[in-house]
Scaffold this motif. Structure first.
Motif, PDB file in Angstrom:
ATOM      1  N   UNK A   1       1.231  13.322  14.852  1.00 34.70           N
ATOM      2  CA  UNK A   1       0.535  12.041  14.771  1.00 34.70           C
ATOM      3  C   UNK A   1       0.779  11.453  13.391  1.00 34.70           C
ATOM      4  N   UNK A   2       0.788  10.148  13.345  1.00 32.39           N
ATOM      5  CA  UNK A   2       0.913   9.436  12.084  1.00 32.39           C
ATOM      6  C   UNK A   2      -0.479   8.979  11.682  1.00 32.39           C
ATOM      7  N   UNK A   3      -0.888   9.381  10.484  1.00 34.93           N
ATOM      8  CA  UNK A   3      -2.249   9.119  10.025  1.00 34.93           C
ATOM      9  C   UNK A   3      -2.186   8.354   8.708  1.00 34.93           C
ATOM     10  N   UNK A   4      -2.869   7.201   8.629  1.00 37.24           N
ATOM     11  CA  UNK A   4      -2.897   6.486   7.350  1.00 37.24           C
ATOM     12  C   UNK A   4      -3.547   7.347   6.275  1.00 37.24           C
ATOM     13  N   UNK A   5      -3.004   7.294   5.073  1.00 38.40           N
ATOM     14  CA  UNK A   5      -3.543   8.053   3.943  1.00 38.40           C
ATOM     15  C   UNK A   5      -4.673   7.263   3.295  1.00 38.40           C
ATOM     16  N   UNK A   6      -5.909   7.762   3.390  1.00 36.53           N
ATOM     17  CA  UNK A   6      -7.044   7.011   2.842  1.00 36.53           C
ATOM     18  C   UNK A   6      -6.923   6.746   1.335  1.00 36.53           C
ATOM     19  N   UNK A   7      -6.234   7.640   0.615  1.00 39.64           N
ATOM     20  CA  UNK A   7      -6.111   7.458  -0.835  1.00 39.64           C
ATOM     21  C   UNK A   7      -5.265   6.245  -1.190  1.00 39.64           C
ATOM     22  N   UNK A   8      -4.329   5.870  -0.324  1.00 39.81           N
ATOM     23  CA  UNK A   8      -3.439   4.739  -0.602  1.00 39.81           C
ATOM     24  C   UNK A   8      -3.980   3.420  -0.062  1.00 39.81           C
ATOM     25  N   UNK A   9      -4.865   3.488   0.909  1.00 36.46           N
ATOM     26  CA  UNK A   9      -5.348   2.261   1.539  1.00 36.46           C
ATOM     27  C   UNK A   9      -6.136   1.358   0.602  1.00 36.46           C
ATOM     28  N   UNK A  10      -6.861   1.880  -0.399  1.00 32.39           N
ATOM     29  CA  UNK A  10      -7.541   0.965  -1.318  1.00 32.39           C
ATOM     30  C   UNK A  10      -6.595  -0.023  -1.998  1.00 32.39           C
ATOM     31  N   UNK A  11      -5.364   0.375  -2.276  1.00 29.71           N
ATOM     32  CA  UNK A  11      -4.409  -0.543  -2.899  1.00 29.71           C
ATOM     33  C   UNK A  11      -4.109  -1.707  -1.954  1.00 29.71           C
ATOM     34  N   UNK A  12      -3.998  -1.415  -0.672  1.00 31.83           N
ATOM     35  CA  UNK A  12      -3.738  -2.464   0.315  1.00 31.83           C
ATOM     36  C   UNK A  12      -4.984  -3.331   0.466  1.00 31.83           C
ATOM     37  N   UNK A  13      -6.151  -2.687   0.576  1.00 36.72           N
ATOM     38  CA  UNK A  13      -7.403  -3.444   0.726  1.00 36.72           C
ATOM     39  C   UNK A  13      -7.667  -4.306  -0.506  1.00 36.72           C
ATOM     40  N   UNK A  14      -7.363  -3.782  -1.682  1.00 35.53           N
ATOM     41  CA  UNK A  14      -7.559  -4.544  -2.914  1.00 35.53           C
ATOM     42  C   UNK A  14      -6.687  -5.805  -2.907  1.00 35.53           C
ATOM     43  N   UNK A  15      -5.451  -5.653  -2.448  1.00 35.75           N
ATOM     44  CA  UNK A  15      -4.554  -6.788  -2.365  1.00 35.75           C
ATOM     45  C   UNK A  15      -5.176  -7.898  -1.509  1.00 35.75           C
ATOM     46  N   UNK A  16      -5.718  -7.520  -0.349  1.00 39.32           N
ATOM     47  CA  UNK A  16      -6.302  -8.512   0.548  1.00 39.32           C
ATOM     48  C   UNK A  16      -7.652  -9.011   0.018  1.00 39.32           C
ATOM     49  N   UNK A  17      -8.410  -8.153  -0.639  1.00 36.06           N
ATOM     50  CA  UNK A  17      -9.703  -8.571  -1.199  1.00 36.06           C
ATOM     51  C   UNK A  17      -9.511  -9.655  -2.253  1.00 36.06           C
ATOM     52  N   UNK A  18      -8.428  -9.555  -3.023  1.00 39.14           N
ATOM     53  CA  UNK A  18      -8.138 -10.572  -4.044  1.00 39.14           C
ATOM     54  C   UNK A  18      -7.915 -11.940  -3.419  1.00 39.14           C
TER      55      UNK A  18
END
Length: 176
Positions: A95-112
């Motif tokens: 299974x392919x599982x998103x890495x929770x440690x890396x997702x904040x960088x993506x979420x931060x990008x969208x939060x900005x």
């Protein structure tokens, strides 16, 4: 004043197509900003939205070949956005599982950019916002259903190459 039919035609004939193109280009730029390719970015987005899945499932959803998915997954794993783990339903699969440690960088990008996106809704009352939400859900359903139907047509025709060949033959048979 523009009639309802003229406005509906403008939306369905021009604005939706322009919106689609601008959205694709925007997401290409987002992918580049995150150090990903466009397919990589959207595959990651699907994994975040829908949860862990196998590469074959991701290929089915996206219409990408399994070879292309192998490349996407390799890049996402190398970039640290995804990890592979045994599928609990079938240990032979991964299974392919998103890495929770890396997702904040993506979420931060969208939060900005969240405030900018929310400002697009300024000036609309509750009923207008409900109409926008209804339209967007219908557009999502239309796109997902249409994509699935087109992929089924491709498979029924014997694959992309067979469909291209058939389409080329049909075009050459049309009278001029």
């Amino acid at each position: 004043m523009t009639s309802r039919d003229d406005l509906a035609a403008s939306i369905s004939d021009e604005l939706v197509r322009r919106f689609s193109t601008s959205t694709v280009l925007y997401h290409h730029a987002i992918a580049e900003r995150l150090g990903l390719g466009p397919s990589d970015h959207k595959c990651l987005d699907l994994l975040v939205q829908r949860g862990p899945m196998t590469g074959s499932q991701l290929a089915t959803i996206t219409g990408l070949t399994t070879g292309a998915i192998t490349g996407v997954v390799g890049r996402l794993v190398s970039a640290g956005f995804v990890r592979r783990e045994p599928d609990p339903a079938d240990r032979r699969k991964q299974r392919l599982v998103p890495e929770p440690e890396q997702l904040p960088a993506v979420r931060e990008f969208f939060a900005e950019r969240k405030g900018q996106a929310e400002s697009l809704l300024d000036g609309f009352d509750r009923d207008e916002l409900a109409a926008i939400a209804t339209f967007l859900q219908r557009a999502i359903d239309f796109s997902e259903t249409g994509a699935a139907a087109l992929r089924a047509e491709i498979l029924h025709a014997g694959g992309r190459a067979a469909l291209r060949s058939r389409t080329t033959e049909e075009a050459s048979e049309e009278p001029e």
